[in-house]
Design a protein around this motif. Structure first.
Motif, mmCIF file in Angstrom:
data_model
loop_
_atom_site.group_PDB
_atom_site.id
_atom_site.type_symbol
_atom_site.label_atom_id
_atom_site.label_comp_id
_atom_site.label_asym_id
_atom_site.label_seq_id
_atom_site.Cartn_x
_atom_site.Cartn_y
_atom_site.Cartn_z
ATOM 1 N N GLN A 98 -9.715 -50.540 3.620
ATOM 2 C CA GLN A 98 -10.856 -51.290 4.157
ATOM 3 C C GLN A 98 -11.672 -50.436 5.136
ATOM 4 O OE1 GLN A 98 -9.867 -54.800 6.383
ATOM 5 N NE2 GLN A 98 -11.896 -55.709 6.117
ATOM 6 N N TYR A 99 -10.983 -49.624 5.926
ATOM 7 C CA TYR A 99 -11.680 -48.727 6.852
ATOM 8 C C TYR A 99 -12.566 -47.758 6.087
ATOM 9 C CZ TYR A 99 -10.092 -49.560 11.641
ATOM 10 O OH TYR A 99 -9.913 -50.074 12.885
ATOM 11 N N VAL A 100 -12.003 -47.226 4.989
ATOM 12 C CA VAL A 100 -12.778 -46.283 4.185
ATOM 13 C C VAL A 100 -14.009 -46.965 3.603
ATOM 14 C CG1 VAL A 100 -12.715 -44.766 2.184
ATOM 15 C CG2 VAL A 100 -10.707 -44.978 3.636
ATOM 16 N N ALA A 101 -13.824 -48.191 3.126
ATOM 17 C CA ALA A 101 -14.955 -48.926 2.548
ATOM 18 C C ALA A 101 -16.052 -49.142 3.587
ATOM 19 C CB ALA A 101 -14.468 -50.267 1.991
ATOM 20 N N LEU A 102 -15.682 -49.581 4.766
ATOM 21 C CA LEU A 102 -16.674 -49.813 5.827
ATOM 22 C C LEU A 102 -17.333 -48.503 6.258
ATOM 23 C CD1 LEU A 102 -14.726 -52.447 7.953
ATOM 24 C CD2 LEU A 102 -16.814 -52.847 6.636
ATOM 25 N N PHE A 103 -16.536 -47.454 6.386
ATOM 26 C CA PHE A 103 -17.096 -46.159 6.786
ATOM 27 C C PHE A 103 -18.070 -45.654 5.727
ATOM 28 C CE2 PHE A 103 -16.769 -41.456 6.870
ATOM 29 C CZ PHE A 103 -17.353 -41.258 8.108
ATOM 30 N N HIS A 104 -17.703 -45.804 4.461
ATOM 31 C CA HIS A 104 -18.609 -45.398 3.379
ATOM 32 C C HIS A 104 -19.918 -46.180 3.467
ATOM 33 C CE1 HIS A 104 -20.307 -46.109 -0.660
ATOM 34 N NE2 HIS A 104 -20.059 -44.812 -0.840
ATOM 35 N N ASN A 105 -19.816 -47.488 3.640
ATOM 36 C CA ASN A 105 -21.027 -48.307 3.740
ATOM 37 C C ASN A 105 -21.852 -47.938 4.969
ATOM 38 O OD1 ASN A 105 -20.098 -49.573 1.482
ATOM 39 N ND2 ASN A 105 -19.435 -51.457 2.516
ATOM 40 N N ASN A 106 -21.158 -47.635 6.078
ATOM 41 C CA ASN A 106 -21.880 -47.215 7.294
ATOM 42 C C ASN A 106 -22.714 -45.972 7.006
ATOM 43 O OD1 ASN A 106 -20.560 -49.287 8.587
ATOM 44 N ND2 ASN A 106 -19.067 -47.964 9.626
ATOM 45 N N CYS A 107 -22.101 -45.001 6.364
ATOM 46 C CA CYS A 107 -22.805 -43.749 6.065
ATOM 47 C C CYS A 107 -23.990 -44.003 5.133
ATOM 48 C CB CYS A 107 -21.848 -42.740 5.439
ATOM 49 S SG CYS A 107 -20.551 -42.160 6.561
ATOM 50 N N MET A 108 -23.762 -44.837 4.106
ATOM 51 C CA MET A 108 -24.853 -45.131 3.176
ATOM 52 C C MET A 108 -25.983 -45.897 3.877
ATOM 53 S SD MET A 108 -23.904 -43.719 0.394
ATOM 54 C CE MET A 108 -22.912 -42.536 1.294
ATOM 55 N N TYR A 109 -25.603 -46.814 4.765
ATOM 56 C CA TYR A 109 -26.615 -47.605 5.484
ATOM 57 C C TYR A 109 -27.435 -46.721 6.428
ATOM 58 C CZ TYR A 109 -28.573 -51.232 8.509
ATOM 59 O OH TYR A 109 -29.428 -52.037 9.220
ATOM 60 N N LEU A 110 -26.760 -45.845 7.135
ATOM 61 C CA LEU A 110 -27.476 -44.922 8.022
ATOM 62 C C LEU A 110 -28.351 -43.973 7.218
ATOM 63 C CD1 LEU A 110 -24.653 -44.092 10.610
ATOM 64 C CD2 LEU A 110 -26.599 -45.627 10.923
ATOM 65 N N ALA A 111 -27.827 -43.471 6.101
ATOM 66 C CA ALA A 111 -28.620 -42.576 5.255
ATOM 67 C C ALA A 111 -29.844 -43.306 4.701
ATOM 68 C CB ALA A 111 -27.754 -42.040 4.119
ATOM 69 N N HIS A 112 -29.655 -44.581 4.320
ATOM 70 C CA HIS A 112 -30.768 -45.383 3.811
ATOM 71 C C HIS A 112 -31.886 -45.482 4.860
ATOM 72 C CE1 HIS A 112 -32.890 -48.681 1.820
ATOM 73 N NE2 HIS A 112 -32.883 -49.316 2.980
ATOM 74 N N ASN A 113 -31.528 -45.715 6.091
ATOM 75 C CA ASN A 113 -32.534 -45.832 7.162
ATOM 76 C C ASN A 113 -33.117 -44.482 7.551
ATOM 77 O OD1 ASN A 113 -32.691 -48.770 8.426
ATOM 78 N ND2 ASN A 113 -30.569 -48.430 7.786
ATOM 79 N N LEU A 114 -32.334 -43.423 7.393
ATOM 80 C CA LEU A 114 -32.852 -42.088 7.713
ATOM 81 C C LEU A 114 -34.006 -41.695 6.795
ATOM 82 C CD1 LEU A 114 -29.569 -40.088 8.438
ATOM 83 C CD2 LEU A 114 -31.421 -40.526 10.045
ATOM 84 N N GLN A 115 -34.049 -42.272 5.591
ATOM 85 C CA GLN A 115 -35.120 -41.938 4.655
ATOM 86 C C GLN A 115 -36.494 -42.330 5.189
ATOM 87 O OE1 GLN A 115 -33.431 -42.319 0.216
ATOM 88 N NE2 GLN A 115 -33.204 -44.205 1.382
ATOM 89 N N THR A 116 -36.562 -43.413 5.900
ATOM 90 C CA THR A 116 -37.857 -43.911 6.394
ATOM 91 C C THR A 116 -37.981 -43.826 7.905
ATOM 92 O OG1 THR A 116 -36.930 -46.160 6.444
ATOM 93 C CG2 THR A 116 -38.090 -45.484 4.445
ATOM 94 N N LEU A 117 -36.937 -43.359 8.570
ATOM 95 C CA LEU A 117 -36.965 -43.335 10.032
ATOM 96 C C LEU A 117 -38.037 -42.388 10.554
ATOM 97 C CD1 LEU A 117 -35.475 -44.644 12.387
ATOM 98 C CD2 LEU A 117 -33.959 -42.664 12.454
#
Length: 754
Positions: free
Chosen positions: A521-540
């Protein structure tokens, strides 16, 4: 002789009237001899030359006769002068002889008398000097005794100090006397005693003590100085004997190191005695937080008020102990209080920066107070010197605070999660309320819709750690502060925002490493965190640029280079988790009888247990991942692991050369359990057939294990049936050979499989 000289002078004055013919020898020779005519001879020319000489001789005689000089008179006058000169020489020789015979004897006798008198005078002067030095030593000692009787340290020190200066460089002869040695030793002893007495008096007036315990330090200060005759006398005496600077330096160093600096850094309790002369400071080491600037100013104002009450009086021209104290430590004190206290008052956000005037006002008031008590001079010192770099300091302070806040967020538990994203990504983005009329704009928007996927603007529904959202909020807050800040601070905040993501890459995997390697579960959340941050970095970067619109920015604002780095970080740990899960599944299978089916007629119970364990593992992953990962990501991850599991089960059967009926029955039973359980691990049962590549092959393998040769032949259907689709020729031939005995029907069927 004088008459002749007069006549000569008169005659010689007429020389300007004499005129003689000037002859040019070359012209005369050219007139006699024609140089261009080569026919002349010396015999022809000599008579002409003689004639010319006679002519010149006659003219010379005539010129002399016509001259006004009386040549004989000149010769006569010269003879008279020579005779008179000879007489004068004789007279000089006679005088010289008389001087050498009579006068020189008297001169030599006078010189001898002068030398004797000079020696007697030098002897008298030497004796007078020694007597004078001895009297002077006695005078200094007498003045010391008078000062001692008058109880005047200053007068006593002055007399002894003068005595020591005198004997330090004695005149010649005096240093050979016994009185000199006695005076020197006596003066040194007296000065040492005076310094000792003055030190005792000083210690009575200034008493500083420090005691340290386990958790606190106590400092005691007791002062009795004042504008009294005794105090002024002691201070002047110490100053005269060059000990005052040493005492003031010691007091200054104690005040700075043991009182002022601890006040800047530790909690302090100040207690004053009822009579106001004793002060007690207690520093508590258990309190780890630094005191606030206003508390520091309050305590220091109290300390300086106390010491100025005893030290701020004039003991000599325009000099007080407070002035001397300031000269010793004011510069160092300024640097320390700015570095340890005032720098930390620089705000870490733009709102506090706008209201920073109340801090600077308090500091200015404190500075004015220090000037009033004469610790600071009227000009030259300022506690607000750091304000000239306030923008840089604010940028540094804000950057440090933001990075510390970011680090604190990153250390939070990843399992504290929240839901985010959209359930379904819209197929078409919302149309503009007012359609553009410009053809170029319409064409550009059409190209944009076709080239950029709509999913770029949406993030799928999943679970992320709350800390990830907090981190993104912190970045957005940093952006908002950058817009309101100066150019220097704005650029620093931009770099800080980038550093937050660099820090995320370094801190989170390290701090949460154990959980990321062991808890899915930690890995899943960490993966999603990275993807979410990367998603926002595209338009930040675009958001930042929009906020900075109107500001002159001479540097590129972009976070796109961090997008892939952040994604790779999430991929890395997800891949590691998948590899770990795969290893556990394979270990379960390979640790049972499923590892080697060769030479066995019946499988042990551990084979079924291993298969069921793998299914439980997959079910557990489903329970902790479903709803955490986005729908498509979860499906693909489970499908990958299930497919790997099925391929391993297929491989175990396809590589066996002989399978008994009992084993085939067991395998069919176990594999049917898998077929029953696996579909429930997906959102829908259709997902198994869509995403698990080996699912159909696995079911066909179960069919093979329980079918007859005729059933297999119908499924083969001359290479057009399911067997031909899912199995290679080698795999199918191997399975038939392993399951069925060698009969003519089998041989005929095998011959068809090509």
């Amino acid at each position: 002789m004088n008459v002749n000289q007069s006549q000569l002078s008169r005659k010689t004055d007429q020389k300007d009237d004499i005129k003689m013919t000037e002859y040019n020898i070359n012209d005369i020779i050219q007139s006699i001899v024609c140089l261009n005519d080569g026919g002349w001879t010396p015999s022809n020319v000599i008579p002409l030359v003689q004639k010319e000489i006679e002519k010149i001789h006659a003219e010379t005689i005539q010129s002399v006769c016509n001259n006004s000089f009386d040549v004989p008179a000149v010769f006569s006058e010269a003879n008279d002068l020579r005779a008179e000169s000879q007489l004068l020489i004789e007279e000089i020789k006679t005088c010289k002889h008389e001087i050498e015979a009579n006068t020189m004897a008297e001169v030599l006798k006078s010189i001898e008398s002068h030398d004797l008198i000079s020696k007697e005078i030098d002897s008298v002067n030497f004796a007078h000097s020694i007597v004078k030095d001895a009297i002077l030593c006695g005078k200094y000692l007498k003045e010391f005794e008078e000062g001692k009787k008058l109880q005047s340290f200053t007068k006593a020190v002055e007399s002894v100090y003068d005595l020591l200066l005198f004997v330090d460089k004695p005149k010649y002869g005096f240093d050979q006397l016994e009185i000199y040695n006695n005076a020197k030793v006596t003066g040194q002893l007296i000065m040492e005693n005076l310094v000792h007495d003055l030190t005792l008096e000083w210690d009575k007036m200034v008493c500083l003590n420090k005691s340290t315990e386990e958790n606190r330090t106590t400092v005691s200060v007791a002062m009795t100085m004042g504008e009294t005759a005794l105090c002024i006398d002691v201070l002047n005496a110490l100053d005269k004997c060059k000990r005052l600077d040493e005492k003031v330096s010691q007091m200054s160093r104690f005040l700075l190191d043991d009182i002022l600096v601890p006040i800047m850094n530790e909690s302090c309790l100040i207690e004053e005695h009822e009579n106001g002369s004793n002060l007690r400071l207690v520093f508590d080491h258990k309190v780890s937080t630094k005191p606030q600037y206003d508390e520091v100013i309050k305590n220091m104002t109290y300390i300086f008020s106390y010491i100025s009450k005893f030290l701020d009086f004039e003991f000599k021209n325009n000099t007080t102990l407070m002035i001397l104290l300031g000269r010793n430590i004011s510069s160092e004190f300024t640097d320390l209080i700015v570095e340890n206290v005032f720098i930390h008052t620089v705000p870490s956000n733009i709102t506090q920066l706008y209201s920073y005037d109340q801090v600077t006002t308090a500091i200015e008031k404190f500075q004015g107070f220090l000037s009033t008590v004469h610790f600071f001079p009227e000009e030259g010192y300022t506690l607000l010197s750091y304000m000239k770099d306030i923008n840089s300091l604010f940028a540094e302070r804000a950057s440090k605070y933001i990075l510390e806040s970011a680090r604190t967020i990153m250390l939070k538990d990843l399992s504290t999660a929240m839901s985010i994203g959209v359930e379904k990504i819209p197929e078409n983005s919302d149309k503009l309320k007012s359609e553009p009329t410009d053809v170029d704009v319409i064409e550009a928007l059409d190209v944009l819709d076709k080239t950029i996927p709509n999913s770029l603007l949406f993030f799928p529904r999943c679970m992320i750690s709350k800390s990830a959202q907090e981190l993104l909020d912190l970045v957005i807050e940093t952006m908002e502060q950058a817009v309101q800040s100066s150019d220097i601070a704005s650029r620093k905040l931009y770099n800080t925002a980038r550093l937050i993501f660099e820090l995320y890459d370094a801190v989170v995997p390290y701090h949460h490493e154990i959980f990321l390697l062991s808890i899915p579960q930690y890995v899943a959340l960490f993966h999603n965190n990275c993807m979410y941050l990367a998603h926002n970095l595209q338009t930040l970067g675009d958001k930042w640029s929009n906020l900075m619109d109107g500001s002159c920015v001479n540097y590129a604002i972009s976070f796109l280079d961090l997008v892939q780095k952040m994604r790779n970080l999430g991929y890395k740990y997800l891949t590691m988790q998948l590899q770990q899960q795969r290893k556990q599944i394979l270990d379960n299978i390979r640790s049972s009888d499923m590892n080697c089916l060769i030479g066995k007629d019946v499988l042990g119970d551990n084979a079924e247990a291993a298969v069921r364990q793998c299914l439980r593992q997959l079910q557990l992953l489903k329970n902790v991942w479903i709803g955490v990962f986005p729908h498509n990501v979860f499906t693909r991850l489970i499908a990958t692991l299930v497919n790997m599991f099925l391929e391993e089960l297929i491989h175990r059967v396809c590589t066996v050369e002989d399978i008994s009926v009992e084993m085939a029955t067991q395998l069919t039973y176990m594999y049917n359990i898998v077929v029953q359980k696996v579909p429930h691990m997906f959102h829908t049962q259709m997902d198994v057939e869509k995403y698990v590549v080996s699912w159909a092959k696995f079911k066909e393998l179960i069919f093979i294990l329980g079918a007859s040769l005729r059933d297999l032949e119908s499924h083969w259907n001359d290479g057009n049936g399911p067997l031909a689709v899912y199995f290679s020729v080698e795999e199918l031939r191997s399975l038939i050979k392993a399951l069925f005995q060698n009969t003519q029907f089998r041989a005929n069927f095998l011959s068809k499989i090509k």
